[in-house]
Write a protein that holds these residues in place. Structure first.
Motif, mmCIF file in Angstrom:
data_model
loop_
_atom_site.group_PDB
_atom_site.id
_atom_site.type_symbol
_atom_site.label_atom_id
_atom_site.label_comp_id
_atom_site.label_asym_id
_atom_site.label_seq_id
_atom_site.Cartn_x
_atom_site.Cartn_y
_atom_site.Cartn_z
ATOM 1 N N THR A 229 0.827 -1.213 0.000
ATOM 2 C CA THR A 229 0.000 0.000 0.000
ATOM 3 C C THR A 229 0.856 1.257 0.000
ATOM 4 O O THR A 229 0.615 2.192 -0.769
ATOM 5 N N ALA A 230 1.890 1.267 0.853
ATOM 6 C CA ALA A 230 2.762 2.439 0.926
ATOM 7 C C ALA A 230 3.532 2.641 -0.372
ATOM 8 O O ALA A 230 3.716 3.773 -0.836
ATOM 9 N N ALA A 231 4.002 1.548 -0.986
ATOM 10 C CA ALA A 231 4.730 1.659 -2.256
ATOM 11 C C ALA A 231 3.820 2.208 -3.351
ATOM 12 O O ALA A 231 4.226 3.075 -4.141
ATOM 13 N N ALA A 232 2.591 1.699 -3.412
ATOM 14 C CA ALA A 232 1.646 2.193 -4.426
ATOM 15 C C ALA A 232 1.327 3.659 -4.205
ATOM 16 O O ALA A 232 1.264 4.442 -5.159
ATOM 17 N N ARG A 233 1.125 4.056 -2.943
ATOM 18 C CA ARG A 233 0.857 5.467 -2.637
ATOM 19 C C ARG A 233 2.050 6.336 -3.015
ATOM 20 O O ARG A 233 1.892 7.437 -3.553
ATOM 21 N N THR A 234 3.244 5.863 -2.727
ATOM 22 C CA THR A 234 4.452 6.609 -3.081
ATOM 23 C C THR A 234 4.537 6.831 -4.585
ATOM 24 O O THR A 234 5.027 7.865 -5.055
ATOM 25 N N ALA A 235 4.032 5.852 -5.340
ATOM 26 C CA ALA A 235 4.056 5.948 -6.804
ATOM 27 C C ALA A 235 2.864 6.719 -7.360
ATOM 28 O O ALA A 235 2.707 6.815 -8.580
ATOM 29 N N GLY A 236 2.017 7.266 -6.493
ATOM 30 C CA GLY A 236 0.914 8.103 -6.942
ATOM 31 C C GLY A 236 -0.452 7.454 -6.947
ATOM 32 O O GLY A 236 -1.441 8.087 -7.330
#
Length: 294
Positions: A229-236
């Protein structure tokens, strides 16, 4: 020492090759393309790129001459078992020809434990005898070669190239985030440069680590769902994470549908290895920035 590193332009191999060069070794970085930007950047950091393909013994046999160690960090996707077995045989042949003992540092991972659930993974945890990587570890032991086996936890950091975090960046940037399997599974993580540091520690005194297995992880285990979830959020990505059965996951990761918590006490005590990088969640912004530049 003169050290041949396979897969030196790959995700893990690059960090290992750089760490060894910084330790003052003469490092030959094997890659299929010695003219590409990753190879030339290695050259600027003291690694000598040499052409070779782990799938073809004849392409790298000459590089084994006069080496003191071979670090194997790459997997031949087309023939992973055969290529590694041929590498072991090539090293034995080189030793027979020049009577020079070499130390093989071999990379596997926590997949060797298979699908069975263990509370905490240590070097004493039984491996899955049916696992391909576990069988190759046994082949290496049976070969009689001096060796050390390294099993990292889930690797993150730098440009996340070929890691599961890199995949999650890509999916997030594409507007999706899908978690496969058990939503509660807890995984251990380790920064790619900390893995490189462990390889360097082994080869400072290889005889002291002959026949040893080391598991590598930092102290900050994090749920796969949280990191995804955090990686996806970091990617926008700003949508809702969706869920899919583990059977829909890539084959590489299906075996990890449970807690994978790694105890690296042995590496810390025997190698003097101490992870120095931020945990996976803290490192995501820097890793995404590096991933975006590739």
């Amino acid at each position: 020492m003169r050290i041949l590193v396979t897969g030196a332009t790959g995700y893990l191999g690059r960090s290992v090759a750089i760490a060894l060069a910084r330790d003052g070794h003469d490092v030959l970085g094997m890659t299929r393309d010695t003219t590409g930007p990753r190879a030339t950047s290695l050259q600027r950091l003291g690694v000598r790129p040499v052409e070779g393909d782990v799938a073809r013994t004849e392409s790298y046999a000459a590089h084994l001459a006069h080496t003191d160690a071979v670090v194997h960090t790459v997997i031949d996707a087309d023939d992973p078992t055969g290529s590694d077995q041929r590498l072991f045989a090539a090293v034995r042949q080189a030793e027979a020809e020049d009577h020079r003992r070499r130390h093989v540092v071999y990379t596997t991972g926590c997949s060797t434990f298979g699908p069975a659930t263990h509370t905490v993974l240590t070097e004493a945890t039984p491996v899955d005898p049916e696992n391909r990587r576990a069988r190759l570890e046994a082949d290496l032991v049976d070969s009689g070669l001096a060796h050390t086996i390294i099993r990292p936890a889930f690797v993150h950091g730098d440009d996340a190239r070929s890691s599961i975090v890199g995949r999650w960046f890509r999916e997030g940037a594409d507007g999706r985030a899908v978690h496969h399997g058990d939503p509660g599974k807890l995984w251990s993580w380790v920064h790619v440069d900390d893995v490189g540091a462990a390889f360097a520690a082994v080869l400072r005194e290889p005889a002291a680590h002959d026949g040893q297995v080391y598991l590598l992880a930092d102290d900050q285990a994090a749920p796969a769902l949280t990191v995804l979830t955090a990686a996806a959020r970091t990617a926008g990505f700003d949508g809702t994470v969706s869920f899919a059965p583990i059977s829909d996951e890539e084959p590489t990761y299906r075996v990890f549908d449970h807690d994978e918590v790694v105890d690296s006490t042995k590496a810390r005590s025997r190698l003097g290895w101490i992870p120095t990088h931020a945990g996976v969640l803290e490192d995501l912004p820097a890793s995404f920035a590096a991933w975006s530049r590739t």
